[in-house]
Design an enzyme around this catalytic site. Structure first.
Site, PDB file in Angstrom:
ATOM      1  N   GLN A 155     -46.144  34.529 -88.128  1.00 26.60           N
ATOM      2  CA  GLN A 155     -47.506  34.549 -87.577  1.00 26.60           C
ATOM      3  C   GLN A 155     -48.579  34.635 -88.665  1.00 26.60           C
ATOM      4  OE1 GLN A 155     -48.231  34.013 -84.469  1.00 26.60           O
ATOM      5  NE2 GLN A 155     -46.233  34.270 -83.508  1.00 26.60           N
ATOM      6  N   SER A 175     -41.961  29.373 -89.669  1.00 28.26           N
ATOM      7  CA  SER A 175     -41.803  28.371 -88.608  1.00 28.26           C
ATOM      8  C   SER A 175     -43.015  27.460 -88.569  1.00 28.26           C
ATOM      9  CB  SER A 175     -41.618  29.069 -87.256  1.00 28.26           C
ATOM     10  OG  SER A 175     -41.304  28.128 -86.251  1.00 28.26           O
ATOM     11  N   ALA A 176     -42.797  26.152 -88.627  1.00 34.42           N
ATOM     12  CA  ALA A 176     -43.898  25.189 -88.763  1.00 34.42           C
ATOM     13  C   ALA A 176     -44.830  25.160 -87.561  1.00 34.42           C
ATOM     14  CB  ALA A 176     -43.332  23.791 -89.013  1.00 34.42           C
ATOM     15  N   THR A 213     -27.942  16.686 -93.180  1.00 33.33           N
ATOM     16  CA  THR A 213     -29.037  15.783 -93.547  1.00 33.33           C
ATOM     17  C   THR A 213     -30.368  16.378 -93.127  1.00 33.33           C
ATOM     18  OG1 THR A 213     -27.591  13.870 -93.284  1.00 33.33           O
ATOM     19  CG2 THR A 213     -29.960  13.455 -93.271  1.00 33.33           C
ATOM     20  N   CYS A 302     -40.361  33.997 -77.111  1.00 34.66           N
ATOM     21  CA  CYS A 302     -38.903  34.061 -77.105  1.00 34.66           C
ATOM     22  C   CYS A 302     -38.383  35.022 -76.039  1.00 34.66           C
ATOM     23  CB  CYS A 302     -38.392  34.473 -78.477  1.00 34.66           C
ATOM     24  SG  CYS A 302     -38.780  33.263 -79.758  1.00 34.66           S
TER      25      CYS A 302
END
Length: 360
Positions: A155, A175-176, A213, A302
């Site tokens: 955050q 987290s993007a 990948t 969440c």
């Protein structure tokens, strides 16, 4: 006519930044695999490394300390891959992705070490907690000492000044989609020289720390979003957001005297307001506001769908009843003063009806 919608749940996820959208669109035309040595592969690898550099600047770490993951939850799984006998100690108000790795029996003094996991800025309340100072080379936690410190900075990135280097932390999770990037991409930051087991075994991607990948499109979007977020922070955009949050807080608190504004007496994220309305359940508030066209939440995304009182608020000392009567309003630069004042009017009117019914 469709009900106009107003998004006030930025701590759950943020709108995708135009810069991230553009970077992702351009990445779709890169055909190579970043692990391939030919020209197309090198072009893909260059895009990954550019994003790594952009993120490292935004959070104040070395590019080589960035390990791209599918998100902060996967990054937090490093706590399950610590050296044998290394216990996890978690701050009571930490996010569930950290709490899920608490190990039973962590009080054994003969264990090899402890890792302290804590949040820098709480997603539900916005309260900012400064990392503790080391004592004799260790991180204190109650009566015990931790060898390593993992910070949840999900955050905080792009909203408050932060540098991994000066925080003293050993690891951090990012987290993007919390700062305008795409969902499904994040990073684990690992202090240079710290040896950890791979998050995923297989190939040698991400310096051998996370096989598979790379998510080229997501990584490109994350890098561009981090760059834009850092620019906004430097330009004072979030100072303006804090002023709007304060206007909303004043309107709600003055209009309903019995409310409790959690964390208002200390440092908070500039965009977050956690409000307890005695007598009105949090999930009922969320539904009422949703019907009125406003998206807010009753806690961490969440934990959505779980009808229970906030564990975070109870850890702060609120009883179960009050902890279940809180909502979180989290805003961003796209939210206007007019929208917030109209939200306040709607919320106050609804709360007045709830109190009237209870009084009658």
């Amino acid at each position: 006519m469709a009900q106009p919608r107003h998004y006030l749940d930025w701590n759950a996820t943020t709108p995708l930044r135009p810069e991230a959208r553009l970077a992702m669109t351009q990445a779709m035309d890169i055909v190579g695999n970043p692990s391939s040595v030919h020209n197309e592969g090198r072009a893909a690898k260059a895009l990954v490394e550019r994003a790594r550099a952009q993120l490292s600047v935004a959070i104040g770490c070395k590019p080589a300390e960035v390990v791209f993951t599918s998100g902060a939850t996967e990054a937090a799984s490093v706590l399950a891959r610590l050296p044998e006998g290394h216990d996890v100690l978690v701050d009571p108000t930490a996010h569930d992705c950290l709490w899920s790795h608490v190990q039973i029996g962590a009080s054994d003094p003969n264990r090899n070490g402890h890792t302290l996991a804590m949040g820098l800025a709480n997603s539900e309340t916005g309260i900012i907690t400064a990392p503790p100072a080391k004592v004799d080379g260790h991180w204190p936690y109650g009566a015990r000492k931790a060898s390593w410190l993992l910070l949840d900075i999900v955050q905080a990135v792009g909203r408050i000044p932060f540098s991994f280097a000066w925080s003293g932390a050993d690891m951090a999770i990012v987290s993007a989609h919390k700062f305008g990037g795409p969902k499904g991409i994040g990073a684990l930051i690992v202090r240079d020289g710290l040896d950890i087991s791979p998050l995923a075994a297989g190939g040698g991607q991400e310096m051998g720390r996370r096989a598979g990948t790379e998510n080229l499109i997501g990584i490109a979007g994350m890098g561009a979003a981090a760059d834009a977020a850092q620019r906004d922070l430097a330009n004072g955009v979030w100072d303006e957001v804090a002023q709007l949050r304060n206007i909303l807080e004043t309107a709600l608190s003055s209009g309903a005297k019995g409310t409790i504004s959690v964390g208002s007496n200390g440092p908070r994220l500039p965009n977050t307001l956690c409000l307890i309305a005695p007598g009105w359940k949090g999930e009922t508030q969320v539904m009422a506001m949703d019907l009125a066209g406003y998206a807010v939440s009753a806690g961490s995304a969440c934990s959505s769908g779980k009808v229970r009182s906030s564990r975070v608020l109870q850890a702060m000392g609120f009883d179960e009843g009050l902890a279940g009567q809180a909502i979180r309003i989290s805003i961003g630069p796209d939210v206007t003063k007019d929208t917030l004042l109209r939200f306040a009017d709607v919320w106050l009117a609804q709360y007045a009806k709830v109190l009237a019914r209870k009084a009658g």
